[in-house]
Scaffold this motif. Structure first.
Motif, PDB file in Angstrom:
ATOM      1  N   LYS A 285     -47.603  -1.272  19.195  1.00 33.63           N
ATOM      2  CA  LYS A 285     -47.807  -2.059  20.419  1.00 33.63           C
ATOM      3  C   LYS A 285     -46.551  -2.859  20.751  1.00 33.63           C
ATOM      4  O   LYS A 285     -46.130  -2.929  21.912  1.00 33.63           O
ATOM      5  N   LEU A 286     -45.934  -3.413  19.727  1.00 33.06           N
ATOM      6  CA  LEU A 286     -44.696  -4.169  19.915  1.00 33.06           C
ATOM      7  C   LEU A 286     -43.579  -3.248  20.395  1.00 33.06           C
ATOM      8  O   LEU A 286     -42.790  -3.613  21.271  1.00 33.06           O
ATOM      9  N   ALA A 287     -43.528  -2.045  19.834  1.00 31.35           N
ATOM     10  CA  ALA A 287     -42.495  -1.078  20.218  1.00 31.35           C
ATOM     11  C   ALA A 287     -42.657  -0.659  21.678  1.00 31.35           C
ATOM     12  O   ALA A 287     -41.676  -0.590  22.429  1.00 31.35           O
ATOM     13  N   VAL A 288     -43.882  -0.373  22.094  1.00 27.30           N
ATOM     14  CA  VAL A 288     -44.141   0.039  23.474  1.00 27.30           C
ATOM     15  C   VAL A 288     -43.785  -1.089  24.445  1.00 27.30           C
ATOM     16  O   VAL A 288     -43.182  -0.855  25.496  1.00 27.30           O
ATOM     17  N   ALA A 289     -44.146  -2.312  24.081  1.00 30.76           N
ATOM     18  CA  ALA A 289     -43.818  -3.459  24.941  1.00 30.76           C
ATOM     19  C   ALA A 289     -42.306  -3.607  25.073  1.00 30.76           C
ATOM     20  O   ALA A 289     -41.790  -3.873  26.169  1.00 30.76           O
ATOM     21  N   TYR A 290     -41.595  -3.411  23.980  1.00 33.63           N
ATOM     22  CA  TYR A 290     -40.128  -3.516  24.019  1.00 33.63           C
ATOM     23  C   TYR A 290     -39.543  -2.442  24.931  1.00 33.63           C
ATOM     24  O   TYR A 290     -38.617  -2.713  25.709  1.00 33.63           O
ATOM     25  N   ILE A 291     -40.069  -1.233  24.854  1.00 32.25           N
ATOM     26  CA  ILE A 291     -39.579  -0.145  25.701  1.00 32.25           C
ATOM     27  C   ILE A 291     -39.725  -0.501  27.172  1.00 32.25           C
ATOM     28  O   ILE A 291     -38.795  -0.330  27.972  1.00 32.25           O
ATOM     29  N   HIS A 292     -40.879  -1.014  27.555  1.00 30.31           N
ATOM     30  CA  HIS A 292     -41.106  -1.310  28.973  1.00 30.31           C
ATOM     31  C   HIS A 292     -40.298  -2.520  29.444  1.00 30.31           C
ATOM     32  O   HIS A 292     -39.917  -2.585  30.611  1.00 30.31           O
ATOM     33  N   GLN A 293     -40.021  -3.443  28.532  1.00 33.09           N
ATOM     34  CA  GLN A 293     -39.185  -4.584  28.899  1.00 33.09           C
ATOM     35  C   GLN A 293     -37.722  -4.193  29.054  1.00 33.09           C
ATOM     36  O   GLN A 293     -36.965  -4.853  29.774  1.00 33.09           O
ATOM     37  N   HIS A 294     -37.321  -3.100  28.395  1.00 32.49           N
ATOM     38  CA  HIS A 294     -35.911  -2.691  28.395  1.00 32.49           C
ATOM     39  C   HIS A 294     -35.729  -1.272  28.931  1.00 32.49           C
ATOM     40  O   HIS A 294     -34.732  -0.624  28.635  1.00 32.49           O
ATOM     41  N   ILE A 295     -36.672  -0.824  29.755  1.00 33.43           N
ATOM     42  CA  ILE A 295     -36.637   0.564  30.217  1.00 33.43           C
ATOM     43  C   ILE A 295     -35.409   0.843  31.077  1.00 33.43           C
ATOM     44  O   ILE A 295     -34.993   2.004  31.221  1.00 33.43           O
TER      45      ILE A 295
END
Length: 363
Positions: free
Chosen positions: A169-179
């Motif tokens: 969940k943390l990884a997915v959130a990071y991806i969308h914040q830095h897409i």
């Protein structure tokens, strides 16, 4: 415990020294402190999940475990890969590692010593004793200080489901914040306190796609929005999404959509609105696009209406935009592709992103 308390700088110095030792001797060496710190590959890990996943990547059955004493207390372990190392080299390694510890913790006013490696039967006895103290039906949830880590880490299974869920969940959130930046597996893994290989396995397990596919699908979806709704030049869109070369962006875009960016823009200039729904951990493999879409808009209090005609389900309204006499309406795409099936017939299994597009059919 002695008055001296190691700082992050002390641990960084030790991690660098161990990395140098590994490079010079080709003996892979890690250090684990019972205060919940792991030194590996010139990095310092403090997060419990990160420690577990990094240890899970190693075949610890091939490692020699050197206990470390700090004053009169047991402080941690040095772990050396002994799969192709002689006993004499291990003894020399023990002497060197003791010196490394003294240099990294020079301010300590107590002796620091690396002991001889534990023998396999000693490790088994410790594990046996652990089970006597904590029977299976009363075993507390493991922590980073569990001494059973050498036998518990098998293909990442020691990490609890809750830990794995929170990490992905943390990884997915990071991806969308830095897409809008270039994203590597290593960078995202570090942000989620995981090893790259373990994060890769979690993507397959929880999102049913590879890390690269997931990231590229999110980037291409965002590119489609900008191509349809703006006049930003293609090379700028490519740069905005973290692609170092427009040619590579075009290659990925065409692979996903079967159109070049310029062809996509030409065909979709009549689009008026786009809603992008990236995959998250709430998606179930049994869900349809209709299920995911309905839940997405419901959580955001966005008006969403559908109708059924001859067994086919149509979306008739999202927000304040509705179908209009067959000339304008909503269509959906999945991972960049417009599908012909009914919205309730398309499974989201192995899918990464859904888009709803409001367009003028006449164009």
């Amino acid at each position: 415990m002695p008055n001296f308390s190691p700082t992050q700088e002390n641990y960084r110095d030790l991690a660098q020294a161990l990395a140098k030792f590994t490079s010079l001797t080709q003996i892979k060496t890690l250090c684990y402190g019972f205060n919940g710190i792991l030194l590996k590959n010139n990095l310092v890990f403090l997060n419990d999940s990160a420690i577990r996943s990094n240890l899970a990547d190693e075949d610890l059955t091939s490692f020699a475990l050197f206990p470390i004493s700090w004053g009169n207390q047991l402080w941690g372990l040095m772990l050396c890969d002994a799969s192709s190392v002689s006993q004499k080299r291990l003894e020399l390694a023990r002497t060197y590692l003791t010196d490394v510890l003294h240099q990294a913790f020079a301010q300590a006013d107590v002796p620091i010593q690396v002991w001889e490696p534990l023998k396999p039967n000693q490790i088994k006895q410790l594990n046996y004793f652990n089970h006597l103290m904590f029977p299976a039906n009363s075993q507390p949830r493991s922590t980073s200080a569990d001494f059973t880590m050498a036998t518990a880490m098998i293909d990442g299974q020691a990490i609890s489901n809750d830990d794995a869920y929170q990490s992905i969940k943390l990884a997915v959130a990071y991806i969308h914040q830095h897409i809008q930046h270039a994203l590597s597996l290593h960078e995202v893994a570090e942000a989620a306190y995981l090893s790259p290989s373990y994060l890769s396995r979690l993507f397959k397990k929880y999102l049913h796609v590879s890390f690269v596919e997931y990231v590229n699908n999110q980037k291409i979806a965002l590119a489609q929005e900008r191509l349809a709704l703006t006049f930003i030049p293609i090379n700028q869109i490519s740069a905005q999404l973290g692609f170092s070369q427009t040619s590579y962006f075009t290659k990925i875009f065409k692979r996903k959509t079967h159109l070049t960016p310029s062809e996509f823009r030409q065909r979709n200039h009549a689009i008026q609105k786009v809603y992008t729904i990236p995959r998250d951990l709430d998606w179930q493999s049994s869900d349809s696009v209709y299920d995911v879409t309905r839940n997405y808009f419901k959580r955001r209090d966005i008006i969403y209406r559908s109708d059924t005609d001859d067994g086919t389900t149509y979306v008739t309204q999202i927000g304040d935009l509705t179908d209009s006499a067959g000339t304008r309406g909503w269509v959906f795409t999945v991972d960049g592709q417009q599908l012909l099936q009914s919205v309730d017939e398309v499974s989201v299994q192995n899918k990464s992103v859904i888009q709803w597009v409001y367009m003028n059919y006449a164009h």
